[in-house]
Design an enzyme around this catalytic site. Structure first.
Site, PDB file in Angstrom:
ATOM      1  N   ASP A  30       0.838  -1.214   0.000  1.00 43.77           N
ATOM      2  CA  ASP A  30       0.000   0.000   0.000  1.00 43.77           C
ATOM      3  C   ASP A  30       0.866   1.254   0.000  1.00 43.77           C
ATOM      4  OD1 ASP A  30      -2.294   1.471   0.010  1.00 43.77           O
ATOM      5  OD2 ASP A  30      -2.780   1.109   2.115  1.00 43.77           O
ATOM      6  N   HIS A  47       2.733   3.460  -9.000  1.00 43.14           N
ATOM      7  CA  HIS A  47       2.579   2.020  -9.244  1.00 43.14           C
ATOM      8  C   HIS A  47       3.814   1.459  -9.960  1.00 43.14           C
ATOM      9  CE1 HIS A  47      -1.326   2.219  -7.615  1.00 43.14           C
ATOM     10  NE2 HIS A  47      -1.885   2.871  -8.620  1.00 43.14           N
ATOM     11  N   LEU A 142      10.170 -21.026  -5.288  1.00 43.45           N
ATOM     12  CA  LEU A 142       9.344 -19.995  -4.644  1.00 43.45           C
ATOM     13  C   LEU A 142       7.938 -20.049  -5.242  1.00 43.45           C
ATOM     14  CD1 LEU A 142       8.868 -17.421  -2.929  1.00 43.45           C
ATOM     15  CD2 LEU A 142       9.627 -16.087  -4.896  1.00 43.45           C
TER      16      LEU A 142
HETATM   17  C1  FPP Z   1      -1.867   0.295  -3.351  1.00 46.44           C
HETATM   18  O1  FPP Z   1      -1.388   1.619  -3.361  1.00 46.44           O
HETATM   19  C2  FPP Z   1      -1.311  -0.468  -4.451  1.00 46.44           C
HETATM   20  C3  FPP Z   1      -2.046  -1.009  -5.475  1.00 46.44           C
HETATM   21  C4  FPP Z   1      -3.493  -0.898  -5.591  1.00 46.44           C
HETATM   22  C5  FPP Z   1      -1.383  -1.728  -6.581  1.00 46.44           C
HETATM   23  C6  FPP Z   1      -0.199  -2.564  -6.227  1.00 46.44           C
HETATM   24  C7  FPP Z   1       0.484  -2.917  -7.473  1.00 46.44           C
HETATM   25  C8  FPP Z   1       1.807  -2.880  -7.686  1.00 46.44           C
HETATM   26  C9  FPP Z   1       2.811  -2.572  -6.647  1.00 46.44           C
HETATM   27  C10 FPP Z   1       2.356  -3.178  -9.040  1.00 46.44           C
HETATM   28  C11 FPP Z   1       2.078  -4.589  -9.529  1.00 46.44           C
HETATM   29  C12 FPP Z   1       2.804  -5.628  -8.768  1.00 46.44           C
HETATM   30  C13 FPP Z   1       3.141  -6.859  -9.227  1.00 46.44           C
HETATM   31  C14 FPP Z   1       3.793  -7.805  -8.324  1.00 46.44           C
HETATM   32  C15 FPP Z   1       2.914  -7.335 -10.608  1.00 46.44           C
HETATM   33  P1  FPP Z   1      -2.441   2.797  -3.441  1.00 46.44           P
HETATM   34  O2  FPP Z   1      -2.540   3.225  -4.871  1.00 46.44           O
HETATM   35  O3  FPP Z   1      -3.732   2.375  -2.826  1.00 46.44           O
HETATM   36  O4  FPP Z   1      -1.742   3.896  -2.585  1.00 46.44           O
HETATM   37  P2  FPP Z   1      -2.457   5.069  -1.756  1.00 46.44           P
HETATM   38  O5  FPP Z   1      -3.224   4.380  -0.652  1.00 46.44           O
HETATM   39  O6  FPP Z   1      -1.305   5.864  -1.262  1.00 46.44           O
HETATM   40  O7  FPP Z   1      -3.334   5.807  -2.711  1.00 46.44           O
END
Ligand code: FPP
Length: 253
Positions: A30, A47, A142
């Site tokens: 997050d 992201h 893994l």
């Molecule tokens: C939450 O941050 C993150 C996500 C919804 C996406 C997570 C995806 C990745 C890290 C990339 C893909 C990963 C792989 C392994 C293929 P947020 O956008 O909710 O952050 P915020 O709460 O600060 O808005």
């Protein structure tokens, strides 16, 4: 390839390994959006940075620590509510990740699984995932599970629906116990997570692995996901190792 590790970190890794690692580590990644906002950048840049962190962490967990099962929450059912532009960029990132990194994942003995529904994902993502699932099937160094288009409540409901269907077809006994129920979850082949890490300071489960987290140890950090490091992951593992898990019972003296 390979991460440069400081000598002190190497020692801590050796100690952690000697003390018994969690078998299954799950992570709610997050804080990508906040990370980008603090830099005046678009959420998609957060992201992208988050993906780089995820790759580093996968390598650290698989190659350096040797934890067997790693599950990453990449896209929830609820994430479809985000602006289309952001959803599109996340999907593109996923498809690119699979295209560019599959060979290396396979070389490193990674078995990929998806927790969630492939239906409903853009064709390029779906095809990339299906290819990765098929090609990595024989690997076991893994076990990397990506929760994509995933929701814990939906997972439980689809399990109930499938159980009812099998029951109606006469393929099931009347008694439904935990062992039977878990076979209908996306995680049928995985042990329950021992440790769940969540970044960016939130202290919620957010519909992630609801059934499976019944006795999971939580570890939260204020660090935003793109800034999360192997060192901090090790700190979480060390904290886990200092805890006494009782699974509802009492400690033997
Ligand atoms: C939450 O941050 C993150 C996500 C919804 C996406 C997570 C995806 C990745 C890290 C990339 C893909 C990963 C792989 C392994 C293929 P947020 O956008 O909710 O952050 P915020 O709460 O600060 O808005």
């Amino acid at each position: 390839m390979g991460i440069e590790l400081a000598a002190e970190l190497k020692e801590r890794i050796a100690r952690a390994k000697a003390q018994g690692l969690p078998q299954h580590l799950a992570i709610i990644m997050d804080g990508n959006g906040r990370w980008a906002r603090r830099r005046g950048q678009a959420r998609s840049a957060g992201h992208r940075a988050g993906l780089e962190t995820a790759k580093k962490i996968v390598e650290f967990v698989g190659q350096e620590l040797g934890i067997k099962y790693l599950t990453l929450f990449a896209f929830s059912k609820e994430n479809w509510r985000r602006p289309k532009e952001e959803v599109d960029s996340l999907m593109e990132l996923l498809a690119d990740f699979l295209e560019k990194n599959l060979d290396q994942l396979l070389e490193n003995g990674v078995r990929l699984r998806v927790l969630g529904e492939l239906d409903g994902l853009p064709l390029r993502v779906r095809q990339g995932l299906e290819r990765a699932l098929a090609l990595s099937r024989g690997n076991e160094r893994l076990h990397l599970s990506l929760a994509i288009n995933y929701g814990g409540r939906q997972e439980i409901l689809q399990a109930v629906e499938r159980i009812l269907r099998d029951f109606a077809a006469g393929a099931l006994p009347a008694k439904i116990d935990e062992a039977l129920f878990r076979r209908y979850l996306y995680t049928a082949e995985l042990p329950d997570p021992d440790l769940l890490i969540r970044t960016s300071g939130e202290e919620r489960l957010s519909n992630f692995l609801l059934w499976q987290s019944a006795y999971t140890e939580f570890w939260v950090t204020k660090t935003l996901w793109p800034d999360f490091t192997p060192e901090e992951l090790l700190q979480a593992v060390e904290s886990f190792q200092s805890r006494q898990r009782k699974f509802g019972g009492v400690l033997e003296s």
